[in-house]
Design a protein around this motif. Structure first.
Motif, PDB file in Angstrom:
ATOM      1  N   THR A 117      20.188 -29.696  18.037  1.00 34.75           N
ATOM      2  CA  THR A 117      21.068 -30.728  17.497  1.00 34.75           C
ATOM      3  C   THR A 117      21.448 -31.686  18.620  1.00 34.75           C
ATOM      4  OG1 THR A 117      23.008 -29.382  17.994  1.00 34.75           O
ATOM      5  CG2 THR A 117      22.092 -29.173  15.787  1.00 34.75           C
ATOM      6  N   GLY A 118      22.170 -32.746  18.269  1.00 36.21           N
ATOM      7  CA  GLY A 118      22.716 -33.606  19.311  1.00 36.21           C
ATOM      8  C   GLY A 118      22.649 -35.076  18.986  1.00 36.21           C
ATOM      9  N   HIS A 119      23.245 -35.883  19.875  1.00 35.22           N
ATOM     10  CA  HIS A 119      23.354 -37.320  19.616  1.00 35.22           C
ATOM     11  C   HIS A 119      22.031 -38.062  19.761  1.00 35.22           C
ATOM     12  CE1 HIS A 119      23.974 -36.882  23.989  1.00 35.22           C
ATOM     13  NE2 HIS A 119      23.436 -38.081  24.079  1.00 35.22           N
ATOM     14  N   ARG A 120      20.988 -37.411  20.275  1.00 33.29           N
ATOM     15  CA  ARG A 120      19.645 -37.993  20.294  1.00 33.29           C
ATOM     16  C   ARG A 120      18.712 -37.322  19.288  1.00 33.29           C
ATOM     17  NH1 ARG A 120      18.265 -41.374  24.505  1.00 33.29           N
ATOM     18  NH2 ARG A 120      19.726 -41.517  26.258  1.00 33.29           N
ATOM     19  N   ILE A 121      19.165 -36.244  18.686  1.00 27.39           N
ATOM     20  CA  ILE A 121      18.331 -35.449  17.787  1.00 27.39           C
ATOM     21  C   ILE A 121      18.805 -35.549  16.344  1.00 27.39           C
ATOM     22  CG2 ILE A 121      17.475 -33.132  17.275  1.00 27.39           C
ATOM     23  CD1 ILE A 121      16.438 -34.251  19.888  1.00 27.39           C
ATOM     24  N   GLY A 122      20.124 -35.617  16.156  1.00 22.98           N
ATOM     25  CA  GLY A 122      20.681 -35.645  14.811  1.00 22.98           C
ATOM     26  C   GLY A 122      21.038 -34.255  14.325  1.00 22.98           C
ATOM     27  N   LEU A 123      21.246 -34.128  13.031  1.00 22.57           N
ATOM     28  CA  LEU A 123      21.738 -32.878  12.457  1.00 22.57           C
ATOM     29  C   LEU A 123      20.847 -32.341  11.328  1.00 22.57           C
ATOM     30  CD1 LEU A 123      25.560 -33.734  12.274  1.00 22.57           C
ATOM     31  CD2 LEU A 123      24.410 -32.278  13.968  1.00 22.57           C
ATOM     32  N   ASP A 124      19.622 -32.822  11.231  1.00 23.11           N
ATOM     33  CA  ASP A 124      18.745 -32.368  10.144  1.00 23.11           C
ATOM     34  C   ASP A 124      18.559 -30.854  10.162  1.00 23.11           C
ATOM     35  OD1 ASP A 124      18.427 -35.030   9.451  1.00 23.11           O
ATOM     36  OD2 ASP A 124      16.294 -34.786   9.011  1.00 23.11           O
ATOM     37  N   ARG A 125      18.283 -30.306  11.322  1.00 18.42           N
ATOM     38  CA  ARG A 125      18.064 -28.860  11.407  1.00 18.42           C
ATOM     39  C   ARG A 125      19.344 -28.088  11.131  1.00 18.42           C
ATOM     40  NH1 ARG A 125      13.180 -27.237  13.769  1.00 18.42           N
ATOM     41  NH2 ARG A 125      11.878 -28.981  14.456  1.00 18.42           N
ATOM     42  N   LEU A 126      20.475 -28.641  11.508  1.00 13.74           N
ATOM     43  CA  LEU A 126      21.746 -27.971  11.218  1.00 13.74           C
ATOM     44  C   LEU A 126      21.997 -27.947   9.715  1.00 13.74           C
ATOM     45  CD1 LEU A 126      25.084 -28.236  13.108  1.00 13.74           C
ATOM     46  CD2 LEU A 126      25.071 -28.475  10.637  1.00 13.74           C
ATOM     47  N   ARG A 127      21.704 -29.049   9.037  1.00 16.73           N
ATOM     48  CA  ARG A 127      21.952 -29.130   7.592  1.00 16.73           C
ATOM     49  C   ARG A 127      21.122 -28.100   6.829  1.00 16.73           C
ATOM     50  NH1 ARG A 127      24.894 -33.730   6.713  1.00 16.73           N
ATOM     51  NH2 ARG A 127      24.587 -35.464   8.172  1.00 16.73           N
ATOM     52  N   ARG A 128      19.928 -27.777   7.307  1.00 19.97           N
ATOM     53  CA  ARG A 128      19.133 -26.764   6.614  1.00 19.97           C
ATOM     54  C   ARG A 128      19.441 -25.356   7.110  1.00 19.97           C
ATOM     55  NH1 ARG A 128      12.957 -27.553   8.563  1.00 19.97           N
ATOM     56  NH2 ARG A 128      13.107 -26.655  10.634  1.00 19.97           N
ATOM     57  N   SER A 129      19.927 -25.213   8.338  1.00 21.52           N
ATOM     58  CA  SER A 129      20.199 -23.887   8.881  1.00 21.52           C
ATOM     59  C   SER A 129      21.544 -23.332   8.435  1.00 21.52           C
ATOM     60  CB  SER A 129      20.152 -23.923  10.410  1.00 21.52           C
ATOM     61  OG  SER A 129      18.862 -24.230  10.879  1.00 21.52           O
ATOM     62  N   ALA A 130      22.542 -24.201   8.299  1.00 21.95           N
ATOM     63  CA  ALA A 130      23.884 -23.732   7.952  1.00 21.95           C
ATOM     64  C   ALA A 130      23.917 -22.930   6.651  1.00 21.95           C
ATOM     65  CB  ALA A 130      24.853 -24.912   7.894  1.00 21.95           C
ATOM     66  N   PRO A 131      23.246 -23.370   5.577  1.00 23.19           N
ATOM     67  CA  PRO A 131      23.274 -22.551   4.356  1.00 23.19           C
ATOM     68  C   PRO A 131      22.593 -21.196   4.521  1.00 23.19           C
ATOM     69  CG  PRO A 131      21.837 -24.468   4.076  1.00 23.19           C
ATOM     70  CD  PRO A 131      22.597 -24.682   5.339  1.00 23.19           C
ATOM     71  N   VAL A 132      21.605 -21.096   5.417  1.00 21.77           N
ATOM     72  CA  VAL A 132      20.972 -19.806   5.682  1.00 21.77           C
ATOM     73  C   VAL A 132      21.958 -18.896   6.412  1.00 21.77           C
ATOM     74  CG1 VAL A 132      19.069 -18.630   6.835  1.00 21.77           C
ATOM     75  CG2 VAL A 132      18.680 -20.857   5.778  1.00 21.77           C
ATOM     76  N   ILE A 133      22.670 -19.454   7.385  1.00 19.95           N
ATOM     77  CA  ILE A 133      23.674 -18.683   8.120  1.00 19.95           C
ATOM     78  C   ILE A 133      24.764 -18.196   7.170  1.00 19.95           C
ATOM     79  CG2 ILE A 133      25.472 -18.846   9.890  1.00 19.95           C
ATOM     80  CD1 ILE A 133      23.597 -20.744  11.418  1.00 19.95           C
ATOM     81  N   ASN A 134      25.192 -19.055   6.270  1.00 25.42           N
ATOM     82  CA  ASN A 134      26.214 -18.638   5.294  1.00 25.42           C
ATOM     83  C   ASN A 134      25.690 -17.529   4.385  1.00 25.42           C
ATOM     84  OD1 ASN A 134      28.391 -20.255   6.075  1.00 25.42           O
ATOM     85  ND2 ASN A 134      27.629 -22.014   4.919  1.00 25.42           N
ATOM     86  N   ALA A 135      24.422 -17.626   3.990  1.00 29.11           N
ATOM     87  CA  ALA A 135      23.836 -16.588   3.140  1.00 29.11           C
ATOM     88  C   ALA A 135      23.745 -15.263   3.898  1.00 29.11           C
ATOM     89  CB  ALA A 135      22.457 -17.018   2.656  1.00 29.11           C
ATOM     90  N   LEU A 136      23.399 -15.305   5.174  1.00 32.89           N
ATOM     91  CA  LEU A 136      23.364 -14.103   5.994  1.00 32.89           C
ATOM     92  C   LEU A 136      24.757 -13.492   6.105  1.00 32.89           C
ATOM     93  CD1 LEU A 136      20.949 -15.334   8.790  1.00 32.89           C
ATOM     94  CD2 LEU A 136      20.551 -13.321   7.370  1.00 32.89           C
ATOM     95  N   SER A 137      25.758 -14.345   6.280  1.00 34.55           N
ATOM     96  CA  SER A 137      27.137 -13.866   6.362  1.00 34.55           C
ATOM     97  C   SER A 137      27.549 -13.184   5.065  1.00 34.55           C
ATOM     98  CB  SER A 137      28.084 -15.020   6.692  1.00 34.55           C
ATOM     99  OG  SER A 137      27.797 -15.573   7.963  1.00 34.55           O
ATOM    100  N   ASP A 138      27.130 -13.762   3.938  1.00 38.26           N
ATOM    101  CA  ASP A 138      27.439 -13.164   2.634  1.00 38.26           C
ATOM    102  C   ASP A 138      26.773 -11.796   2.475  1.00 38.26           C
ATOM    103  OD1 ASP A 138      28.939 -15.374   1.979  1.00 38.26           O
ATOM    104  OD2 ASP A 138      27.364 -16.318   0.769  1.00 38.26           O
ATOM    105  N   ILE A 172      14.671 -25.778   2.534  1.00 33.39           N
ATOM    106  CA  ILE A 172      16.062 -25.345   2.404  1.00 33.39           C
ATOM    107  C   ILE A 172      16.996 -26.532   2.211  1.00 33.39           C
ATOM    108  CG2 ILE A 172      17.941 -24.075   3.501  1.00 33.39           C
ATOM    109  CD1 ILE A 172      15.660 -22.784   5.284  1.00 33.39           C
ATOM    110  N   VAL A 173      17.735 -26.486   1.105  1.00 29.88           N
ATOM    111  CA  VAL A 173      18.782 -27.461   0.814  1.00 29.88           C
ATOM    112  C   VAL A 173      20.022 -26.676   0.422  1.00 29.88           C
ATOM    113  CG1 VAL A 173      19.520 -29.320  -0.729  1.00 29.88           C
ATOM    114  CG2 VAL A 173      17.166 -29.270   0.114  1.00 29.88           C
ATOM    115  N   ASP A 174      21.163 -27.060   0.944  1.00 26.31           N
ATOM    116  CA  ASP A 174      22.384 -26.347   0.611  1.00 26.31           C
ATOM    117  C   ASP A 174      22.580 -26.315  -0.909  1.00 26.31           C
ATOM    118  OD1 ASP A 174      25.496 -26.205   0.120  1.00 26.31           O
ATOM    119  OD2 ASP A 174      25.174 -25.513   2.160  1.00 26.31           O
ATOM    120  N   PRO A 175      22.938 -25.155  -1.460  1.00 25.26           N
ATOM    121  CA  PRO A 175      23.078 -25.034  -2.924  1.00 25.26           C
ATOM    122  C   PRO A 175      24.015 -26.045  -3.555  1.00 25.26           C
ATOM    123  CG  PRO A 175      23.095 -22.857  -1.918  1.00 25.26           C
ATOM    124  CD  PRO A 175      23.127 -23.855  -0.787  1.00 25.26           C
TER     125      PRO A 175
END
Length: 291
Positions: A9-30, A130-133
């Motif tokens: 991630t970052g100010h030269r990379i953006g947040l595309d990978r974070l947007r797809r990874s965060a829902p996976v992390i939340n699913a793992l937490s669940d 992966i797209v957040d539900p």
């Protein structure tokens, strides 16, 4: 064993990978698995907390410093194209489990690593579409035309091509890493400017959503916001074929006539290719491959 999930991630990379990874992390937490998100900067972690409810995150300035946090007894999910195959091989040897997520259609797994791809099927691994539900929830759509460059524009490339949007009745959705007052500089080329804090609301209610961020295009498709993909430099051409497979028009240049024509066209999308369950399926696959 602890599970760490590194995202480029970052100010030269953006947040595309974070947007797809965060829902996976939340699913793992669940599923009862404790996960620590690793990002390149603190602001990305703050965004993950505010927008996705991620509880544990740590900033790591360079990939090699992951070993200062994690141990050989831990598992690492690596959503990035950073470093080299030699480094990935070292990670596969060092960590108890090493799972890499790739956007390269020509990629292959090194010995000891597990590969999940967004571009092709690999063995029994689910595809990383992966797209957040939350983007699959039904919403009302107006006639608003939205353009989203992406979360990063460190070199202010958008300012140099913004004439292509002038007079097209398009609202600009700012990126998370845009410089202060950058939206004001761009305002003369767009109908209006929306703050990045309104990302979800704007994307989910748009009549047409034009974006140069591949992940945002997928989110708009899931939300029924009639997306178009406008290519910018620095993004892999592999995404062109990906978009075309979903029925999403690919615009290869910032040309006003081409943009206006594409926005006015009636299109048929393959929305059903994206699945609300994708994040949980990837999470389950990761869980099942933790040794």
């Amino acid at each position: 064993m602890k599970l760490y999930y590194y995202i480029n991630t970052g100010h030269r990379i953006g947040l595309d990978r974070l947007r797809r990874s965060a829902p996976v992390i939340n699913a793992l937490s669940d599923m009862g698995i404790e996960v620590s998100m690793l990002t390149n900067d603190f602001r990305a972690g703050e965004y993950a907390k505010e927008q996705f409810g991620i509880r544990k995150y740590v900033s790591v300035d360079v990939v090699r410093n992951i070993a200062n946090i994690a141990t050989p007894a831990d598992a690492l999910v690596f959503d990035s194209e950073e470093e080299s195959r030699a480094m990935w091989a070292d990670m596969a040897t060092y960590f108890r489990s090493f799972i890499r997520i790739s956007d390269n259609p020509d990629d292959f797994a090194e010995a000891g690593e597990i590969l999940i791809s967004s571009m092709k099927s690999i063995g029994d691994a689910p595809k990383a579409d992966i797209v957040d539900p939350r983007y699959f929830e039904a919403t009302d759509h107006g006639d608003e035309r939205i353009y989203f460059w992406g979360d990063d524009d460190y070199d202010q490339e958008l300012l140099r091509v913004a004439d292509a949007f002038e007079g097209l009745d398009i609202t600009l959705l700012e990126g998370y890493y845009f410089f202060m007052q950058y939206g004001s500089e761009l305002a003369g080329k767009f109908k209006s400017v929306e703050d990045s804090e309104n990302y979800d609301e704007v994307l989910m209610h748009a009549g047409r959503f034009l974006s140069s961020s591949p992940q945002s295009v997928l989110e708009a498709l899931a939300a029924g916001s009639n997306p178009l993909y406008l290519k910018k430099s620095g993004i892999s051409v592999a995404w062109d074929a990906k978009m075309e497979s979903l029925g999403i028009p690919v615009l290869s240049s910032f040309d006003k006539d081409a943009i206006e024509q594409a926005l006015s066209a009636t299109l048929v999308y393959r929305k059903k290719v994206l699945r609300k369950e994708a994040a949980s399926e990837v999470a389950t696959y990761i869980k099942d491959n933790l040794r």
